[in-house]
Scaffold this motif. Structure first.
Motif, PDB file in Angstrom:
ATOM      1  N   THR A   9      29.903   6.774   4.652  1.00  0.00           N
ATOM      2  CA  THR A   9      28.663   7.542   4.666  1.00  0.00           C
ATOM      3  C   THR A   9      28.809   8.709   3.710  1.00  0.00           C
ATOM      4  O   THR A   9      29.824   9.414   3.727  1.00  0.00           O
ATOM      5  CB  THR A   9      28.352   8.074   6.078  1.00  0.00           C
ATOM      6  OG1 THR A   9      28.228   6.971   6.981  1.00  0.00           O
ATOM      7  CG2 THR A   9      27.052   8.868   6.085  1.00  0.00           C
ATOM      8  N   ALA A  10      27.800   8.907   2.864  1.00  0.00           N
ATOM      9  CA  ALA A  10      27.804  10.032   1.907  1.00  0.00           C
ATOM     10  C   ALA A  10      26.398  10.575   1.804  1.00  0.00           C
ATOM     11  O   ALA A  10      25.535   9.984   1.152  1.00  0.00           O
ATOM     12  CB  ALA A  10      28.314   9.580   0.540  1.00  0.00           C
ATOM     13  N   GLY A  11      26.136  11.688   2.493  1.00  0.00           N
ATOM     14  CA  GLY A  11      24.793  12.256   2.491  1.00  0.00           C
ATOM     15  C   GLY A  11      23.791  11.289   3.086  1.00  0.00           C
ATOM     16  O   GLY A  11      23.936  10.830   4.217  1.00  0.00           O
ATOM     17  N   ASN A  12      22.754  10.976   2.296  1.00  0.00           N
ATOM     18  CA  ASN A  12      21.712  10.058   2.753  1.00  0.00           C
ATOM     19  C   ASN A  12      22.021   8.595   2.443  1.00  0.00           C
ATOM     20  O   ASN A  12      21.144   7.736   2.554  1.00  0.00           O
ATOM     21  CB  ASN A  12      20.367  10.430   2.110  1.00  0.00           C
ATOM     22  CG  ASN A  12      19.802  11.715   2.688  1.00  0.00           C
ATOM     23  OD1 ASN A  12      19.981  12.015   3.867  1.00  0.00           O
ATOM     24  ND2 ASN A  12      19.126  12.490   1.861  1.00  0.00           N
ATOM     25  N   PHE A  13      23.251   8.320   2.048  1.00  0.00           N
ATOM     26  CA  PHE A  13      23.615   6.960   1.666  1.00  0.00           C
ATOM     27  C   PHE A  13      24.699   6.414   2.589  1.00  0.00           C
ATOM     28  O   PHE A  13      25.596   7.144   3.013  1.00  0.00           O
ATOM     29  CB  PHE A  13      24.104   6.911   0.218  1.00  0.00           C
ATOM     30  CG  PHE A  13      23.037   7.261  -0.783  1.00  0.00           C
ATOM     31  CD1 PHE A  13      22.209   6.281  -1.291  1.00  0.00           C
ATOM     32  CD2 PHE A  13      22.858   8.572  -1.191  1.00  0.00           C
ATOM     33  CE1 PHE A  13      21.221   6.599  -2.213  1.00  0.00           C
ATOM     34  CE2 PHE A  13      21.873   8.905  -2.103  1.00  0.00           C
ATOM     35  CZ  PHE A  13      21.053   7.910  -2.621  1.00  0.00           C
ATOM     36  N   VAL A  37      23.014   1.687   0.752  1.00  0.00           N
ATOM     37  CA  VAL A  37      21.695   1.806   1.362  1.00  0.00           C
ATOM     38  C   VAL A  37      21.309   3.274   1.446  1.00  0.00           C
ATOM     39  O   VAL A  37      22.093   4.103   1.919  1.00  0.00           O
ATOM     40  CB  VAL A  37      21.687   1.187   2.773  1.00  0.00           C
ATOM     41  CG1 VAL A  37      20.370   1.457   3.475  1.00  0.00           C
ATOM     42  CG2 VAL A  37      21.967  -0.305   2.697  1.00  0.00           C
ATOM     43  N   TYR A  38      20.120   3.585   0.954  1.00  0.00           N
ATOM     44  CA  TYR A  38      19.538   4.912   1.163  1.00  0.00           C
ATOM     45  C   TYR A  38      19.010   4.938   2.583  1.00  0.00           C
ATOM     46  O   TYR A  38      18.132   4.168   2.949  1.00  0.00           O
ATOM     47  CB  TYR A  38      18.425   5.151   0.150  1.00  0.00           C
ATOM     48  CG  TYR A  38      17.729   6.479   0.279  1.00  0.00           C
ATOM     49  CD1 TYR A  38      18.445   7.683   0.176  1.00  0.00           C
ATOM     50  CD2 TYR A  38      16.355   6.545   0.490  1.00  0.00           C
ATOM     51  CE1 TYR A  38      17.808   8.907   0.298  1.00  0.00           C
ATOM     52  CE2 TYR A  38      15.704   7.759   0.602  1.00  0.00           C
ATOM     53  CZ  TYR A  38      16.434   8.942   0.506  1.00  0.00           C
ATOM     54  OH  TYR A  38      15.795  10.157   0.624  1.00  0.00           O
ATOM     55  N   THR A  39      19.568   5.776   3.410  1.00  0.00           N
ATOM     56  CA  THR A  39      19.385   5.709   4.859  1.00  0.00           C
ATOM     57  C   THR A  39      17.933   5.596   5.314  1.00  0.00           C
ATOM     58  O   THR A  39      17.625   4.760   6.177  1.00  0.00           O
ATOM     59  CB  THR A  39      20.056   6.915   5.541  1.00  0.00           C
ATOM     60  OG1 THR A  39      21.424   6.973   5.125  1.00  0.00           O
ATOM     61  CG2 THR A  39      20.001   6.777   7.051  1.00  0.00           C
ATOM     62  N   PRO A  40      16.989   6.389   4.768  1.00  0.00           N
ATOM     63  CA  PRO A  40      15.603   6.242   5.244  1.00  0.00           C
ATOM     64  C   PRO A  40      15.006   4.854   5.029  1.00  0.00           C
ATOM     65  O   PRO A  40      14.072   4.459   5.721  1.00  0.00           O
ATOM     66  CB  PRO A  40      14.846   7.294   4.416  1.00  0.00           C
ATOM     67  CG  PRO A  40      15.881   8.325   4.087  1.00  0.00           C
ATOM     68  CD  PRO A  40      17.138   7.534   3.873  1.00  0.00           C
ATOM     69  N   ASN A  41      15.563   4.100   4.069  1.00  0.00           N
ATOM     70  CA  ASN A  41      15.053   2.751   3.800  1.00  0.00           C
ATOM     71  C   ASN A  41      16.037   1.666   4.223  1.00  0.00           C
ATOM     72  O   ASN A  41      16.008   0.561   3.687  1.00  0.00           O
ATOM     73  CB  ASN A  41      14.757   2.597   2.301  1.00  0.00           C
ATOM     74  CG  ASN A  41      13.688   3.559   1.825  1.00  0.00           C
ATOM     75  OD1 ASN A  41      12.786   3.906   2.580  1.00  0.00           O
ATOM     76  ND2 ASN A  41      13.802   3.998   0.593  1.00  0.00           N
ATOM     77  N   GLY A  42      16.893   2.001   5.177  1.00  0.00           N
ATOM     78  CA  GLY A  42      17.966   1.082   5.549  1.00  0.00           C
ATOM     79  C   GLY A  42      17.483  -0.271   6.030  1.00  0.00           C
ATOM     80  O   GLY A  42      18.019  -1.306   5.652  1.00  0.00           O
TER      81      GLY A  42
END
Length: 213
Positions: free
Chosen positions: A147-151, A63-68
């Motif tokens: 967790t890896a950066g924004n993902f 999941v790309y965090t801003p669009n979780g």
């Protein structure tokens, strides 16, 4: 009487050897069964394609965090679509068999009773379907593994406490044929069920309807 030793799952659920329907079944009925089965398969393929990991193993999804929130909603939609189409298919078969069986019938309780290996494995998914239909997915929990950066990398776990205290009536009925280890990760469970049991049940249903159980 129990007839679990019979090869055909419909015969097992009916509890007796019927030899098939009491009257001939039209090709249209068989075609509709096959169409419904293909809808289940299509929904499974879409669920499998959505998950980044192997559905029958870790079933991880990235999941790309801003669009979780959006990603989670799509995942839940795919789970819902599969479970709902599976429920509809089983009800279609149950109703057709009951219309055509010489004497016995299959109740909704029979479908999860453990009269067959198929019904044992189906019971948990039947319960999940009731939960996602009426309980707003309370029994499904997203667990962040990495967790890896924004993902973030998630898997889906089963929340038994939420399931047992939620909208599902008589929750033990849906859990009695599985253990906590079986139920912990619902997506691999779905994959195992679909690949090892569903297609065989479709074949058994068609065989019974065509008088060759």
């Amino acid at each position: 009487m129990s007839n679990r030793g019979a090869n055909n799952t419909i015969e097992q659920l009916l509890g007796t050897r019927t030899g098939g329907p009491r009257s001939a079944v039209s090709q249209d009925v068989i075609n509709r069964v096959r169409v419904s089965a293909n809808i289940v398969r299509q929904n499974f393929d879409e669920l499998e394609d959505f998950v980044d990991g192997r559905l029958d193993n870790d079933a991880l999804f990235i999941v790309y965090t801003p669009n979780g929130g959006e990603a989670a909603s799509y995942l839940y939609k795919h789970i819902h679509n599969y479970l709902s189409s599976l429920y509809s298919f089983n009800e279609q078969i149950r109703e057709r068999v009951n219309d055509l069986a010489p004497e016995n019938s299959i109740t909704k309780q029979d479908i999860i009773s453990g009269q067959s290996f198929y019904s044992e494995r189906l019971a948990f998914l039947r319960g999940l379907r009731h939960d996602v239909q009426h309980g707003e997915y309370n029994s499904l929990k997203l667990d962040c593994r990495h967790t890896a950066g924004n993902f973030r990398i998630y898997c889906v776990e089963f929340n038994e406490q939420a399931f047992s205290s939620g909208a599902v009536r008589h929750p033990p009925d849906y859990l009695r044929h599985t253990n906590q280890r079986d139920r912990r990760y619902p997506l691999p469970y779905i994959a195992e069920f679909h690949k090892q049991y569903f297609n065989g049940f479709v074949d058994d249903s068609v065989d019974w309807l065509t008088g060759n159980p």
